[in-house]
Every structure is written in structure tokens, then in C-alpha cells.
Motif scaffolding. Structure first.
Motif, PDB file in Angstrom:
ATOM      1  N   ILE A 201       0.849  -1.191   0.000  1.00 28.06           N
ATOM      2  CA  ILE A 201       0.000   0.000   0.000  1.00 28.06           C
ATOM      3  C   ILE A 201       0.882   1.237   0.000  1.00 28.06           C
ATOM      4  O   ILE A 201       1.722   1.412   0.886  1.00 28.06           O
ATOM      5  CB  ILE A 201      -0.940   0.004   1.212  1.00 28.06           C
ATOM      6  CG1 ILE A 201      -1.841  -1.233   1.175  1.00 28.06           C
ATOM      7  CG2 ILE A 201      -1.777   1.279   1.234  1.00 28.06           C
ATOM      8  CD1 ILE A 201      -2.737  -1.386   2.376  1.00 28.06           C
TER       9      ILE A 201
ATOM     10  N   ARG B 267       0.972   5.324   0.157  1.00 27.75           N
ATOM     11  CA  ARG B 267       0.242   6.542   0.517  1.00 27.75           C
ATOM     12  C   ARG B 267       0.973   7.733  -0.083  1.00 27.75           C
ATOM     13  O   ARG B 267       2.188   7.876   0.066  1.00 27.75           O
ATOM     14  CB  ARG B 267       0.159   6.684   2.040  1.00 27.75           C
ATOM     15  CG  ARG B 267      -0.606   5.565   2.723  1.00 27.75           C
ATOM     16  CD  ARG B 267      -0.486   5.660   4.233  1.00 27.75           C
ATOM     17  NE  ARG B 267      -0.859   6.969   4.730  1.00 27.75           N
ATOM     18  CZ  ARG B 267      -0.251   7.589   5.744  1.00 27.75           C
ATOM     19  NH1 ARG B 267       0.770   7.022   6.369  1.00 27.75           N
ATOM     20  NH2 ARG B 267      -0.653   8.777   6.132  1.00 27.75           N
TER      21      ARG B 267
ATOM     22  N   ARG C  69      -4.324   6.596  -1.577  1.00 30.25           N
ATOM     23  CA  ARG C  69      -3.876   5.292  -1.114  1.00 30.25           C
ATOM     24  C   ARG C  69      -4.086   4.294  -2.246  1.00 30.25           C
ATOM     25  O   ARG C  69      -5.209   4.102  -2.710  1.00 30.25           O
ATOM     26  CB  ARG C  69      -4.633   4.854   0.146  1.00 30.25           C
ATOM     27  CG  ARG C  69      -4.286   5.692   1.362  1.00 30.25           C
ATOM     28  CD  ARG C  69      -4.990   5.212   2.603  1.00 30.25           C
ATOM     29  NE  ARG C  69      -4.771   6.127   3.717  1.00 30.25           N
ATOM     30  CZ  ARG C  69      -5.379   6.047   4.896  1.00 30.25           C
ATOM     31  NH1 ARG C  69      -6.237   5.067   5.120  1.00 30.25           N
ATOM     32  NH2 ARG C  69      -5.129   6.927   5.839  1.00 30.25           N
TER      33      ARG C  69
END
Length: 236
Positions: free
Chosen positions: A183, A185, A196
Motif C-alpha cells: 500500500i 500513501r 492510497r
């Protein structure tokens, strides 16, 4: 998945009590109707006469892989030298086009000089995680780029060598491993929000794909921008 509960023995009194609870039977706390459920509304397609798109509007580098000429003994990526992996990938061609590894010229020079000038080496310490679900770990690397950008790559051992199954660059706030997902960000132009992007393994494509890309509110962040976010390179 909901947890399974072991059944317990119930006597006649318990059965009567359960029936009384289900039917209400005038007892306080009985079941009550919540009203009519809202009717389902099917999606309406807007402008059905539009011609199909001729090309993808944005390139994340999704689905793009490259063969890296580095051997992983026994398929163990922990035995690999991260700098050697990145250096070997500088001339690797992707399977989707004829282009080579897209890194700024200054970063390429720093990577080539990692042995002689380790203090300027942009290759970050590695991380390991089974991203493909085959029981073997993949190698996750980060390369710092000019302008506070970061290139994130993932590699899996295949057929006696390495395959780069993910390569993307962005002005990231953080990179996280969550289960088998990577993930990223990244800052948004809207103050108090951030992007995200979750990258997940796709067995059919044989690569990590950006399976979820969203802009989310960051709790506790002010609503007005005090300074613009760092400029982002093409998100790929």
C-alpha cells in the motif's frame, strides 16, 4: 469469515425461552419490524452511445514485468544483494514495450556507484513478504529519486532467475505491507486528504496490479493547505 461457535445442549426450558424471544409473546425486548427495506435501484448507464476508449488514460506501470538476470539460490530472495539486483535491472527490458528501466540519469549514476560511494547509494534496505501466495517470499525494494520521489519494486524468483513483478514511482508519504498487499500513501492536492493505492498479486497477469486507488480523508488534518504537496512524477 465468521467464527464458528460450538453447539451447546439445550433443555426444554431453554427451547421455550428461545421461542418466546422469537415471537415476542408480549415480553419486553421482543423483535420489532424495522420497516420496509429500500428497493434496489439498478445502475443507469450514462451516454451509452460513446465510442470505446482507444487507450488507457493513465500508466501506473501495472502488469509490466521484466526478467532480471540474477539467480536466487533455492528461490531464497534473502540471499540476494539488493544493490546487485537493482544494478542488474538497469538494462533489463520490460515485456510490454521496448523501453528500459525508467530512472533519472542522476539516479542511474548513483546506483552504478553504490560500491564506491555507498553513502550516496539510493537503494534502501530490503523487505520480504510472500506477495504471490505460493509460500515463498518476494523481495521488495525502494529507490530514492530526486524531488523526494520513491520507486518501489517487487521481485519474485522464477525459473532460476528473478522477475520484477512491480515497478512504480510516486511522491509517497509511506509504504506499507498489509497481508499480501503493498500500500502506497501519497499526498493529494486537497489538504487533509491523501491517495492510497493498494497493489495486489494477479496470477492471471503474473504481476502486481493496482487493485484499489482511492482518495481518503486523513483524520486530524486541517482543511486548508499551508503548502502545496511535493510535485509527483508520472505515477507508474
Amino acid at each position: 469469515m465468521r467464527p464458528h461457535r460450538a453447539p451447546t445442549a439445550a433443555g426444554p426450558a431453554a427451547v421455550v425461552a428461545a421461542l418466546a424471544l422469537l415471537c415476542g409473546c408480549g415480553a419486553a425486548g421482543g423483535l420489532e419490524s424495522a420497516g420496509d427495506a429500500p428497493s434496489a435501484v439498478e445502475p443507469a448507464r450514462l451516454w451509452p452511445g460513446l465510442p470505446p476508449a482507444s487507450a488507457a488514460p493513465y500508466d501506473y506501470g501495472e502488469g509490466e514485468t521484466a526478467r532480471i538476470p540474477v539467480r536466487a539460490p533455492g528461490g531464497d530472495v534473502r540471499r540476494l544483494d539488493p544493490v546487485a539486483v537493482v544494478q542488474a535491472g538497469l538494462t533489463a527490458r520490460t515485456d510490454r514495450d521496448s523501453g528500459q528501466d525508467e530512472l533519472p540519469a542522476a539516479t542511474v549514476r548513483e546506483i552504478r556507484a553504490c560500491r564506491t560511494a555507498p553513502g550516496d547509494c539510493p537503494v534502501l534496505p530490503p523487505y520480504y513478504r510472500d506477495l504471490t501466495g505460493d509460500g515463498r517470499e518476494e523481495l521488495v525494494l525502494g529507490i530514492t529519486l530526486p524531488g523526494r520521489q520513491l520507486s518501489v519494486r517487487a521481485y519474485t524468483p522464477q525459473r532460476g532467475a528473478l522477475t520484477r513483478i512491480m515497478s512504480t514511482s510516486d511522491a509517497v508519504i509511506s509504504v506499507e505491507l498489509a497481508g499480501r498487499d503493498l500500500i502506497l500513501r501519497a499526498p493529494s492536492a486537497i489538504a487533509g486528504y491523501e491517495y492510497r493505492t493498494a497493489w495486489s498479486w494477479d496470477a492471471r497477469q503474473g504481476a502486481m496490479l493496482a487493485t484499489r486507488d482511492e482518495i481518503v480523508r486523513v483524520p486530524g488534518r486541517p482543511g486548508k493547505a499551508s503548502s502545496p504537496p511535493a510535485p509527483s512524477v508520472a505515477r507508474r
